[in-house]
Motif scaffolding. Structure first.
Motif, short mmCIF file in Angstrom:
data_model
loop_
_atom_site.label_atom_id
_atom_site.label_comp_id
_atom_site.label_asym_id
_atom_site.label_seq_id
_atom_site.Cartn_x
_atom_site.Cartn_y
_atom_site.Cartn_z
N ASP A 304 0.86 -1.18 0.00
CA ASP A 304 0.00 0.00 0.00
C ASP A 304 0.90 1.24 0.00
N ASP A 306 0.35 4.40 -0.52
CA ASP A 306 -0.17 5.56 0.22
C ASP A 306 0.01 5.38 1.71
N GLY A 307 -0.26 4.18 2.19
CA GLY A 307 -0.20 3.93 3.62
C GLY A 307 1.20 3.60 4.10
N GLY A 308 2.12 3.38 3.17
CA GLY A 308 3.48 3.05 3.59
C GLY A 308 3.58 1.74 4.33
N ARG A 309 2.84 0.76 3.89
CA ARG A 309 2.76 -0.50 4.63
C ARG A 309 2.47 -1.66 3.70
#
Lengths: 351, 351, 351, 351
Positions: A304, A306-309
């Protein structure tokens, strides 16, 4: 035929064990134990099961080892701890479904299970019965501790990251969602249908024991691979079914393509873990409804940006792969039977 | 009486608006608009509503401003964008329930709503209609954009941290769970009862638009307060009800007592936000079943020392506080009516 | 303001009464009674209700009449029988929601409620609190016995045939379906979510008490109008909601058009009974989901030429029109308030 | 191995057939047919099934008989009628799951299935595939018409009365309750989760086709045994599961003991019909949750002296014993395999 005993026969996991053992071509149920419901037969305890096995619930005798090649404990953790201490030397194989012996580290165990004292040294003799992850430790094992339902989903979800890609997981946020069968048949007002039907219930917003179990297992032998594990658990209006959402923060660089390839490779040869790839079907990601009644665990992982995960999803039926089915799978490996024996049922979907 | 028009009267949010307006002592429904279902009356569109208002669905006329003091748009975002452009100068007040004007930043809007072009400058004229958080911007406002259902729960959950305690939120992981009414009445195979009843469905494991809306709003005027917002959303087997779990990582030191005190103080004077404190009742933390049918949002926050995070939970009825109820609440403030007018219904629990 | 007491405040019907009374403009709750949960406040007992009324549960005092103009008994039938005997002479009005005084005929009562002895003559003093059917007996009544939830639906369904058309009903087969809230909060294994979620449970295949209540009421004053009443009742996976299907065999000739006209006419002026006509909307016949949370009872009747019978359907929310809502409706009539006061909430659909 | 083809592979019954055939030791799936979804594999159509059979959906070829020993039609009745006319002479055995050939009497068929014309004489060649009731007609049969899901439950419920006790059933009132999977995957607004979750929906208050099917079958050869059959059907908030309540009025004298004895004797040797006796277990009477996922039909009968009737209850899983499972059972008998082959799965309860 392998002679099997089940203690805790009146509970939900006990009933599921009876169901699966009765369908298994190599197992014969020879003992049903419990401290309550003595004298009752399976058909009286479990309305779905109407056959007569010629067995009724008995108190646990001292010579149980003469009647069973393997005994499954579907009992609460404190009861399991006492039964293991009593039976470990006379029953050839004990498989415990409770949390009594899951956490190996004594201090960690004491912190999360203060109500479950256990004899010194006994925990070290247990194999952690995660069939896909413990390699060849199961054949011939005398003491097997089954992973918890959430721990099964989470470790199967994270293992390819830790053991396959060798990532260091800085922080893992786990959001678990599961059905009411996880709570067994205890009578609690909040578990009445009238109060559970409409609920999305944060029953363990912090402090779920399975987070400690996951840390303890994934870090074995090589501490530091897994940092924080922060878990919350919710009850939803299902009976079976469990979805573990793992949100992984790591400093390593991975993309979804690499993740998918790693997961497929990691679980090649493991028939009960199905890696789902996106946009493939009507239900593209793991959803417990697509494994209902089966021993499958469906997993996927995606990056992800955007979420950095990394988002890891793992779904299973908590009474099958999360309990009784995984117990039979571990039993199969313990007795060197093909892993799928008696576990070939496909998911009941829709249901 | 304030004359109210509703466009998008055939949908679920439209039906809920009709229901609430019909129970409101100061509002009179004078127009029902839509491009489909023209000629149908409320009782034909919404089986629960059997009264006759003397109205049927009409196409939207150009002189709508002469028939309504305020018009509510319960239309898809692209339709709302066109209607606002057409009606903004002639209708005294437009309240849009869609996502068309929620994100103020044009680039961010374009990235998350590429299918919703909007005229230059129009978005800046909108008030973000979160009644508890926008202070005195609502009275007299001409253009109001209602927060999304998830965004409502999340911003009410996080606002006391950001605006009350002044924390900088390094990373916020959001796990949203909601019922099927959020998807409206569109016909999709996966939304059939047979395929949704048993689901715990990860319908947006990454990339939910409301995460951008939350960042855009919380950072307004003072960027940097909120770092990463990583959101995943799940459909559960309810019709109404939404629970937003926010896992907040911050470098500041807070304990649960401080959090609870802050939340209670922050929402003093705001009757629709109820701060739940632990172990107080049968259902100690926010659960959507305890707000069903009401305009309440239940929130709580607790420190999780093991997880190194703050756990924030916010629950609401997505059709009421997450849509039609909040619209009426914003309308009340817009017209300087007491905030609770027409919204005094208590939660329907159990249900 | 009319001062109202509620005894049995901790149960589901008690909670619903508190909810409705708190929304009622002419009522003021002045007493909460019970033998358990003494000292607990509404917000502790009913998680949906968070307001503070300044009241907590108390034991029932002898001078209750000095604190209340009317007392509602939401207690089990044996408790109600004792409380009525104790309070009837000092409390101006008692409204009993239990079955203790529903059946007037002493022998019939004794046969169906052998565990509920009642003082001689007391039952004759009760008005059967069916607001639509007992005409002007309610204003000023001192003792009111509320119909059972099923009995309410069935009598509203059959009354136009008996009292409107004057038919003699040879045989009435009743098939009732209802949600789990009907069973209250008692802890029974079969009512756990895990065992009720998947059930279509024949909990009373024969011998439901409400069949006797219906016969007793419909035959009052003119025996022989109703022959056999054969009832079966089923629990379905809802919390609220009740559907009574009445299959009526009669020697008279009627067609659907006559039935519909009769029903519409019979219930003209009765705002809480809605006659549904076929093919009119998305949900053309009574379905409990279209009355959820409201005080409506939806009814319809149709001739079935193949089956040689009349099919009557009646749907209501068992906690509202089947209990607390009807209690408030009867109270309104008792105190000569407009019947709809405090009961204007529209159905919460979908939910 | 018996080579099996399935036409209508994309529907719910088609998916269930694929699931059961894949678990069957003597069957090999060699053809998947359909007019839509051509080219799609089972794993794409049915999210629970992830195995690769090396098959994808194909249009039905003329030489299908060379590839299959038996073909199962899980198609709508009009499609089945055309396919049977086309394939009957070249495929060794056709098993039709639709209603096209269930009613033998041409006039009765035309009245209830006006949209399903069928060639003269073809219906007479079909065996009605009720394995427990048609004796030795199945072995070697070329054309088999499977009973409807309701008809299966009702005929298994009534057969011991008609064929065992020889009663004449004056009037039979049938109240059927079933889950949403009965409606297949067609997109209808009323079948969306949001509108079905809260429903107790009278979808066929009169005029259900299965009532005619039951009359036609039970009266074969000896008309007059069954008088009026008056049926109503309701959709409840389950996916699988069907309960048929049959209220039987007869002039003969029977008591519950005689009924129970008769039913037990009548179904001796029929492993898939389980006669439940009262008060025996937690769930004393047939409830669909106790047969979920299995091929069982649970039945019971009791005398109701108050109601002057016999109450018969029959529960089954509409996709298994009501469709795909019964198809496999009939197939087993057709090919002289033991009846239970591939059908030994026990009910999934709780679920």
């Amino acid at each position: 035929m392998i002679r099997v005993g089940v203690i805790g026969a009146a509970g939900l996991a006990g009933g599921e064990l009876i169901r699966l053992i009765s369908q298994h071509p190599e197992l014969k149920l020879t003992f049903l134990g419990g401290s309550s419901h003595v004298g009752q037969r399976p058909a009286e305890l479990h309305p779905g099961l109407r056959f007569d096995l010629g067995l009724a619930v008995e108190p646990v005798p001292d010579d149980l080892g003469s009647r069973c090649d393997v005994v499954l404990l579907a009992t609460p953790a404190p009861v399991s701890a006492r039964l293991v201490a009593r039976l470990a030397d006379t029953v050839p194989c004990l498989i415990d479904l409770s949390g009594a012996f899951r956490i190996r580290d004594p201090e960690l165990h004491h912190r999360w299970y203060p109500d479950v004292p256990r004899p010194d040294g006994l925990a070290d003799r247990f194999v952690y019965g995660a069939p896909e992850l413990v390699g060849d430790q199961l054949p011939g094992a005398a003491l097997i501790s089954l992973p918890g339902c959430y721990a099964t989903a989470i470790t199967l979800g994270l293992a390819p990251l830790v053991f396959g890609l060798g990532l260091t997981l800085r922080t893992v946020v786990i959001d678990g969602k599961s059905g009411s069968s996880g709570g067994g048949l205890q009578l609690r007002t909040a578990d009445l249908h009238a109060l559970r039907h409409g609920a999305i219930a944060p029953y363990a917003p912090t402090g779920h024991r399975h987070s400690a179990e996951v840390s303890d297992f994934l870090d074995r032998g090589k501490p530091g691979r897994v940092g924080r594990v922060a878990m919350s658990a919710y009850g939803v209006a299902q009976v079976r079914g469990l979805l573990a959402s793992c949100y992984v923060f790591t400093d390593d660089d991975v993309d979804t393509r690499l993740l998918q390839r790693t997961y497929v490779r990691f679980y090649a040869g493991h028939p009960f873990v199905r890696v789902r790839r996106h946009a493939e079907t009507l239900i593209p990601v793991p959803d417990p409804q697509a494994v209902l009644g089966s021993n499958y665990c469906d997993v996927t992982a995606m990056h992800d940006p955007d979420g950095g995960r990394i988002v890891v999803l793992a779904a299973l039926d908590n009474l099958v792969k999360g309990a009784a089915g995984q117990a039979v799978q571990a039993l199969n490996k313990r007795f060197s039977l093909p892993e799928q024996t008696g576990l070939t049922m496909q998911p009941l979907m829709p249901a």
